[in-house]
Write a protein that holds these residues in place. Structure first.
Motif, PDB file in Angstrom:
ATOM      1  N   HIS A 129      45.834 -18.463   1.067  1.00 62.33           N
ATOM      2  CA  HIS A 129      47.046 -18.326   1.898  1.00 62.33           C
ATOM      3  C   HIS A 129      48.121 -17.580   1.102  1.00 62.33           C
ATOM      4  O   HIS A 129      48.368 -17.895  -0.065  1.00 62.33           O
ATOM      5  CB  HIS A 129      47.520 -19.733   2.261  1.00 62.33           C
ATOM      6  CG  HIS A 129      48.576 -19.767   3.315  1.00 62.33           C
ATOM      7  ND1 HIS A 129      49.852 -19.302   3.105  1.00 62.33           N
ATOM      8  CD2 HIS A 129      48.546 -20.219   4.598  1.00 62.33           C
ATOM      9  CE1 HIS A 129      50.566 -19.477   4.210  1.00 62.33           C
ATOM     10  NE2 HIS A 129      49.788 -20.030   5.132  1.00 62.33           N
ATOM     11  N   PHE A 132      50.749 -19.512  -0.897  1.00 58.15           N
ATOM     12  CA  PHE A 132      50.367 -20.523  -1.897  1.00 58.15           C
ATOM     13  C   PHE A 132      49.347 -20.009  -2.913  1.00 58.15           C
ATOM     14  O   PHE A 132      48.498 -20.764  -3.356  1.00 58.15           O
ATOM     15  CB  PHE A 132      49.809 -21.775  -1.187  1.00 58.15           C
ATOM     16  CG  PHE A 132      50.737 -22.330  -0.155  1.00 58.15           C
ATOM     17  CD1 PHE A 132      51.829 -23.110  -0.520  1.00 58.15           C
ATOM     18  CD2 PHE A 132      50.547 -22.062   1.198  1.00 58.15           C
ATOM     19  CE1 PHE A 132      52.707 -23.608   0.440  1.00 58.15           C
ATOM     20  CE2 PHE A 132      51.419 -22.549   2.160  1.00 58.15           C
ATOM     21  CZ  PHE A 132      52.497 -23.329   1.784  1.00 58.15           C
ATOM     22  N   SER A 138      50.025 -26.450   1.499  1.00 60.13           N
ATOM     23  CA  SER A 138      50.628 -27.442   2.397  1.00 60.13           C
ATOM     24  C   SER A 138      49.533 -28.230   3.119  1.00 60.13           C
ATOM     25  O   SER A 138      49.389 -28.149   4.335  1.00 60.13           O
ATOM     26  CB  SER A 138      51.545 -26.743   3.403  1.00 60.13           C
ATOM     27  OG  SER A 138      50.876 -25.656   4.013  1.00 60.13           O
ATOM     28  N   TYR A 157      44.475 -23.210  -1.436  1.00 63.41           N
ATOM     29  CA  TYR A 157      44.865 -23.476  -0.048  1.00 63.41           C
ATOM     30  C   TYR A 157      44.584 -22.196   0.743  1.00 63.41           C
ATOM     31  O   TYR A 157      45.121 -21.130   0.438  1.00 63.41           O
ATOM     32  CB  TYR A 157      46.343 -23.857   0.044  1.00 63.41           C
ATOM     33  CG  TYR A 157      46.748 -24.236   1.457  1.00 63.41           C
ATOM     34  CD1 TYR A 157      46.478 -25.505   1.962  1.00 63.41           C
ATOM     35  CD2 TYR A 157      47.364 -23.309   2.292  1.00 63.41           C
ATOM     36  CE1 TYR A 157      46.828 -25.849   3.268  1.00 63.41           C
ATOM     37  CE2 TYR A 157      47.709 -23.644   3.600  1.00 63.41           C
ATOM     38  CZ  TYR A 157      47.433 -24.915   4.072  1.00 63.41           C
ATOM     39  OH  TYR A 157      47.767 -25.249   5.367  1.00 63.41           O
ATOM     40  N   TRP A 193      49.171 -28.486   9.871  1.00 61.71           N
ATOM     41  CA  TRP A 193      48.940 -27.072  10.194  1.00 61.71           C
ATOM     42  C   TRP A 193      47.678 -26.904  11.031  1.00 61.71           C
ATOM     43  O   TRP A 193      46.933 -25.950  10.880  1.00 61.71           O
ATOM     44  CB  TRP A 193      48.940 -26.188   8.934  1.00 61.71           C
ATOM     45  CG  TRP A 193      50.345 -26.094   8.399  1.00 61.71           C
ATOM     46  CD1 TRP A 193      50.846 -26.694   7.280  1.00 61.71           C
ATOM     47  CD2 TRP A 193      51.463 -25.424   9.021  1.00 61.71           C
ATOM     48  NE1 TRP A 193      52.187 -26.441   7.152  1.00 61.71           N
ATOM     49  CE2 TRP A 193      52.595 -25.657   8.204  1.00 61.71           C
ATOM     50  CE3 TRP A 193      51.614 -24.668  10.179  1.00 61.71           C
ATOM     51  CZ2 TRP A 193      53.858 -25.139   8.510  1.00 61.71           C
ATOM     52  CZ3 TRP A 193      52.874 -24.141  10.481  1.00 61.71           C
ATOM     53  CH2 TRP A 193      53.975 -24.388   9.648  1.00 61.71           C
ATOM     54  N   GLU A 196      44.115 -25.056  10.636  1.00 61.25           N
ATOM     55  CA  GLU A 196      44.151 -24.656   9.217  1.00 61.25           C
ATOM     56  C   GLU A 196      44.031 -25.867   8.283  1.00 61.25           C
ATOM     57  O   GLU A 196      43.366 -25.807   7.249  1.00 61.25           O
ATOM     58  CB  GLU A 196      45.453 -23.888   8.935  1.00 61.25           C
ATOM     59  CG  GLU A 196      45.591 -23.396   7.505  1.00 61.25           C
ATOM     60  CD  GLU A 196      46.877 -22.602   7.317  1.00 61.25           C
ATOM     61  OE1 GLU A 196      46.906 -21.422   7.691  1.00 61.25           O
ATOM     62  OE2 GLU A 196      47.857 -23.168   6.774  1.00 61.25           O
ATOM     63  N   HIS A 237      58.235 -16.447  16.320  1.00 62.92           N
ATOM     64  CA  HIS A 237      57.368 -17.598  16.601  1.00 62.92           C
ATOM     65  C   HIS A 237      57.779 -18.370  17.851  1.00 62.92           C
ATOM     66  O   HIS A 237      56.956 -18.672  18.697  1.00 62.92           O
ATOM     67  CB  HIS A 237      57.356 -18.545  15.403  1.00 62.92           C
ATOM     68  CG  HIS A 237      56.444 -18.090  14.319  1.00 62.92           C
ATOM     69  ND1 HIS A 237      55.105 -18.361  14.301  1.00 62.92           N
ATOM     70  CD2 HIS A 237      56.682 -17.357  13.213  1.00 62.92           C
ATOM     71  CE1 HIS A 237      54.546 -17.820  13.243  1.00 62.92           C
ATOM     72  NE2 HIS A 237      55.495 -17.197  12.558  1.00 62.92           N
TER      73      HIS A 237
HETATM   74  C1  GAL Z   1      53.098 -20.369   7.294  1.00 59.43           C
HETATM   75  C2  GAL Z   1      52.213 -19.858   8.425  1.00 59.43           C
HETATM   76  C3  GAL Z   1      51.573 -21.020   9.141  1.00 59.43           C
HETATM   77  C4  GAL Z   1      50.862 -21.930   8.134  1.00 59.43           C
HETATM   78  C5  GAL Z   1      51.830 -22.344   7.057  1.00 59.43           C
HETATM   79  C6  GAL Z   1      51.172 -23.241   6.016  1.00 59.43           C
HETATM   80  O1  GAL Z   1      53.576 -19.285   6.540  1.00 59.43           O
HETATM   81  O2  GAL Z   1      52.998 -19.136   9.358  1.00 59.43           O
HETATM   82  O3  GAL Z   1      50.664 -20.559  10.103  1.00 59.43           O
HETATM   83  O4  GAL Z   1      49.785 -21.248   7.582  1.00 59.43           O
HETATM   84  O5  GAL Z   1      52.373 -21.206   6.420  1.00 59.43           O
HETATM   85  O6  GAL Z   1      52.132 -23.773   5.142  1.00 59.43           O
END
Ligand code: GAL
Length: 242
Positions: A129, A132, A138, A157, A193, A196, A237
């Motif tokens: 991600h 991260f 997260s 992550y 999330w 995810e 969003h």
């Molecule tokens: C954001 C993203 C979300 C989710 C989140 C996780 O940046 O828009 O879809 O992935 O991070 O912390």
């Protein structure tokens, strides 16, 4: 002369013999359908060149059509079920792509800007991600959720925006993920999330063999120390979730 014909025949057919059948699964209900023509166009240029790529669009817009693209009728469920229930949608139409070599799922609001090729092939592919790559992700922290990840667990992550792998492996993992989402829902829990979170829990127990950097889920307006390959487009969003 005959030898030359045989030679030309082989040169022409070798790429076809090694070409893989790859499916790209795109959920695009409601307003998200507007991203799909651009996404597919970019994928035709940059996604798995040299392979046989088919697009599967899960949408409630049954008028949508695009070459090489199959429409999978799929209702809009509202936020956050549109994202949470994506595993269910992929499973529902599995017969369409179960015999493919590889399957990948990507968000509708993405755009390929550079080659995404054979490096994504593997049993299980996941992308770190972008938020991260140098910190703890997260993960779901509610122990009552089946997506829960303990404080001592979790190395990478991964993003839910682009992942996949061998078709048989991807389809098999759907069963576990669907059962966990359903059980959480029965317990009135939605992981932080959504899909995810469940994917990340699953990948801790079943680590991907192909781990890619955030080049493959690169937020359009961010500045990251990675080359851009697959952009996650900026979008309002709130407006999209209406
Ligand atoms: C954001 C993203 C979300 C989710 C989140 C996780 O940046 O828009 O879809 O992935 O991070 O912390």
């Amino acid at each position: 002369m005959v030898l030359r014909i045989i030679f030309i025949f082989f040169i022409a057919f070798i790429p076809l013999l090694s070409a893989k059948q790859v499916g790209l699964l795109i959920v695009a209900t409601g307003k998200y359908i507007k991203f799909v023509p651009g996404l597919i166009k970019s994928a035709e240029k940059h996604f798995c060149p040299g392979h046989q790529v088919t697009f599967f669009v899960f949408t409630d817009d049954l008028n949508f059509s695009h070459p090489n693209t199959f429409i999978m009728p799929h209702s809009r469920l509202g936020w956050p079920y549109d994202t949470l229930m994506r595993f269910h949608a992929y499973k529902k139409y599995k017969d369409q792509y179960k015999d493919f070599d590889y399957l990948y799922a990507c968000d509708a609001d993405m755009l390929f800007v550079d080659t995404v090729g054979d490096e994504i092939f593997g049993n299980r592919m996941a992308v770190i991600h972008p938020g991260f790559y140098n910190s703890r992700g997260s993960y779901e922290t509610n122990p009552k959720s089946l997506a829960y990840v303990g404080p001592k667990e979790g190395k990478y992550y991964f993003c839910g925006g682009f992942y996949g792998g061998k078709a048989s492996v991807v389809l098999k993992q759907l069963d576990v993920l669907i059962a966990r989402v359903d059980q959480d829902l029965k317990n009135k829990i939605i992981a932080v999330w959504h899909d995810e979170s469940h994917l990340n829990r699953y990948y801790i127990n079943n680590p991907p063999d192909v781990i890619l950097n955030p080049s493959y889920c690169y937020p359009e307006s961010w500045n990251l120390p990675f080359p851009k390959k697959l952009l996650a487009l900026d979008k309002p969003h709130e407006e999209m979730r209406e």
